[in-house]
Design an enzyme around this catalytic site. Structure first.
Site, PDB file in Angstrom:
ATOM      1  N   LEU A 227      -6.766   5.458   1.403  1.00 32.60           N
ATOM      2  CA  LEU A 227      -6.452   5.965   0.078  1.00 32.60           C
ATOM      3  C   LEU A 227      -5.567   7.201   0.147  1.00 32.60           C
ATOM      4  CD1 LEU A 227      -7.429   4.941  -2.651  1.00 32.60           C
ATOM      5  CD2 LEU A 227      -9.026   6.853  -2.681  1.00 32.60           C
ATOM      6  N   ASP A 228      -4.519   7.235  -0.662  1.00 33.37           N
ATOM      7  CA  ASP A 228      -3.628   8.395  -0.765  1.00 33.37           C
ATOM      8  C   ASP A 228      -2.906   8.731   0.538  1.00 33.37           C
ATOM      9  OD1 ASP A 228      -4.594   8.562  -3.341  1.00 33.37           O
ATOM     10  OD2 ASP A 228      -6.065  10.096  -2.874  1.00 33.37           O
TER      11      ASP A 228
END
Lengths: 283, 283, 283, 283
Positions: A227-228
């Site tokens: 994520l991210d």
């Protein structure tokens, strides 16, 4: 229907430009614009994007592709793609309740600003159905909750797999599983509401306020399992101060989010973005 | 010598502005400019900065201060400071080998752009001695190495404590101990070569390149015991791309560093910065 | 309904802040935020904007106004206005065929981002009627041509005079007569698609391209009899290059236009803009 | 000494890239980076800049040039230039009393940031002699007054003609005659202290203040006979407000001027700027 686009990625070495440009010349194509980049002349990777003019380019595509494979790509050990510039990318937009990124994309599509055709909008809430209808775009409400996340993802896959060239997460507040990202088979672009890697994760505006930063930002990146952490396509920032309360922070951030996402989608769909490991090359 | 400056910080409540402005009016002072901010009307903190015109302000300061304490500060449980605007802040600059931030501050001082008087430049290297001499500023070479860090800090303290109003770390590549920060008795401003909180710690440009960010930045903040965690005064960014190699990144970053640091020093020395917990209010 | 706003403009002199803040204190109002500016302490003009907290502010407005007139304004020879912050400004938007500025204002109103109520949209074309209907806002089609310009302006006046607090020209491609500007009785804000004073007049993007500028911009200003000469409220720019064709220039310009206009309308309706001769003070 | 640079300008047509890249390949040169632009495929002009790797490039230059002329340039009716990237451009800087642009260029040269060698600084005042001496650069004081302007220009020509590749006007407050511009035989870059075409001519900051603009800027352009009308190389702006007095305007402007001029000189000396009529193409 006379503009074509060729993108090539291969190990760097001498003679690549000569080989490719000679091929295009023999086909009768006139190069209009060309960008290239190498990550290093020894052991690096060479990337090229060319726009060329060629009569009846769309019907000649299959033959061009076959010849390029045979005459150029094999010798360069290259991956490549050749397209008619006039063919829009088919896009699915995932969204939750925030409307700003979604509406901006739909509005830019209607204005003819983006080389995209939004084929479906998918949301875990019904809130934005009417707005989407106003643009004549299909809207699919697929509720998501922890107990039935897998089913929801199957329904989403069913709606998009094989039907789109790109999925855009326009403030979609759910995490997509690694399986979904694998199975969907096309790139997924996400907009994160902070200047990554600062404030990765949840609540970026609240944390930006608490840390007292003087600029807030937004980041469009390819979604990956981490994520991210996916390769960044575009970022931008806007100035804030102690006077900017958390509501204002969110509002100003929204303006940055929508313009950063629109640029990222534009560039991706115009074949201007190459992924290079954990980073991107954007021509 | 007619411009004075009053800064006040106190618990918020009704009537503060009336009390302060009436005080100034009775003294015969004309308010030229005034900024105020409250972190919340209930239980928050009120901060105010006022520039006023008053004849012979410098000689009247001690009396003004006494009266303000008696007539205003006690009632408001306020901390305050009153100064003649024409008195420059005495500044010590700490630097290692990078010259850009140091030279920019010295040059701006010479131009009369900054309300500062650089009383000494202290470096752990002798490299910049000649450049500093060209500005007529004393230069002190205090070598630092792990074995004698404590001695070095004592020598630094000896050179600055009680003699300056501010210490500026203009790319000083050594970590100052918590003891030093305590003992020096004045604020310390540091320039960090990244857009904090992204890339805190060492090698920010290298890590920015590896992460593929599209903007790089610089952050001026008050130095605290927690490295790179102090209240941020100013930040700025500049656009980079895949074409920007690590050397270019460092060059462009240097431009941002020097301008961000110059603004932070200017604002601090003009009494425009209030620390509010882990953040700042900048008027 | 507890936040009020006071704006004052008067000849500068000593004691103004004390007088005004004491008045508010006696009324039981707590100052939340205050900005002031003087164009010079001798013979200059003093401007102040204060936000204060006061119970049942809306119903107390008439009495507050009467008392301020009597106790403060007369002594200061001041013009002033006091308002409940929660009361939105009534706005009429004039537009031709370009939708970007109009839609952005309507969308921001719907999101609650702007302190406005758009009471009518007036256009010399019918193109945007359906979009406006989607926001539930009345749309009035008043065709304009040289032969019947006076009649058109009368119809426009009839629709807005006395019914709105502000007229916004959101890419309205007609010139309003000096008579209209007089008779409408409220401020008129225009968005010009260049960085004024560069490229005043028609065809700014074409001329910007021909001159080879590296940044293009937009300017929001109060409309006056002298076209493109009114006091500037806000401006912004965006980078372009030789690669940016005229169509792209217009697209990127549109993004700047809509955000500049939205900021100008926001600030005007929040009483943050003071006209000072041919310039503005924006708090 | 292995990097070479080739710049080509010719009428657009098919096969140009193939011809040039094949030539380089036959010479054993490896293309590192290449930019190209066409002002239009029919009747337009094609411009290309290529960086390539080639052993002993400096000694091979004469032969390369001869062969390129014979094998490529004639067929394309092209003007071209081929250079070793490591050879710095010889530069003369003209300056009056403002030091900021001059010092910034000298400092960047010393840091190795600019591909230039400043061979002489010429000023109509003696003020900056000592600063220039600190960089070890020759300083020539040539007073200029209306009665002896022609003599002064002859002395200037004598000092630079045939000895430099570029003249930079780093806030040189005298107008150079058309004859001088002709006779000097190399490009002349000027920095104008406004965002051209706004505020062309004298006193731009004063006029910007009077007009109430919200951004001020600076413009680097090639000097031509028509003052402030030459092709623009680079521009930038900075935000100002009603609080920014004329002195602050000038200070902030100085920061923009020096960075805009440094970029323009960098790009010109790296062969990245092509003049295209009254505009430029900057790779």
């Amino acid at each position: 229907d006379e503009i074509g686009r060729l993108v090539v990625s291969c190990p760097d070495g001498p003679g690549i430009v000569a080989l490719i440009s000679s091929f295009l010349y023999r086909q009768g194509a006139n190069i209009l614009q060309s960008d290239q980049f190498s990550t290093g002349s020894r052991g690096g990777r060479f990337m090229l994007r060319t726009e060329f003019q060629l009569g009846r380019v769309r019907e000649r595509l299959p033959e061009l592709e076959r010849q390029f494979e045979f005459e150029v790509a094999r010798r360069l050990r290259a991956t490549f793609r050749v397209r008619a510039a006039a063919t829009p990318a088919r896009v699915a937009i995932f969204v939750s309740r925030h409307d700003h990124c979604l509406l901006d994309l739909l509005w830019r599509q209607r204005r003819g600003e983006l080389p995209i055709e939004v084929v479906t909008v998918i949301s875990n809430h019904a809130d934005l159905e009417r707005d989407v209808a106003g643009f004549g775009t299909p809207f699919l409400h697929i509720p998501v909750n922890p107990a039935m996340k897998a089913e929801a993802e199957l329904a989403q896959l069913d709606a998009v797999a094989g039907k789109v060239d790109l999925v855009v997460l326009a403030r979609y507040m759910q995490i997509l599983s690694a399986d979904f990202l694998d199975d969907v088979g096309v790139p997924v672009i996400n907009i994160h509401h902070s200047f990554l890697p600062a404030f990765a994760g949840a609540g970026p505006y609240e944390r930006a306020k608490a840390r007292g930063v003087k600029l807030i930002g937004a980041t469009a990146h390819y979604a990956t399992e981490d994520l991210d952490e996916g390769p960044i396509i575009e970022q931008d920032v806007v100035r804030v101060s102690h006077k900017t309360g958390i509501r204002d922070l969110i509002r100003r951030g929204a303006d940055i989010e929508r313009s950063v996402l629109a640029r990222a989608v534009d560039w991706h769909c115009a074949d201007r973005v190459f992924v290079d490991g954990s980073t991107t090359v954007v021509f």
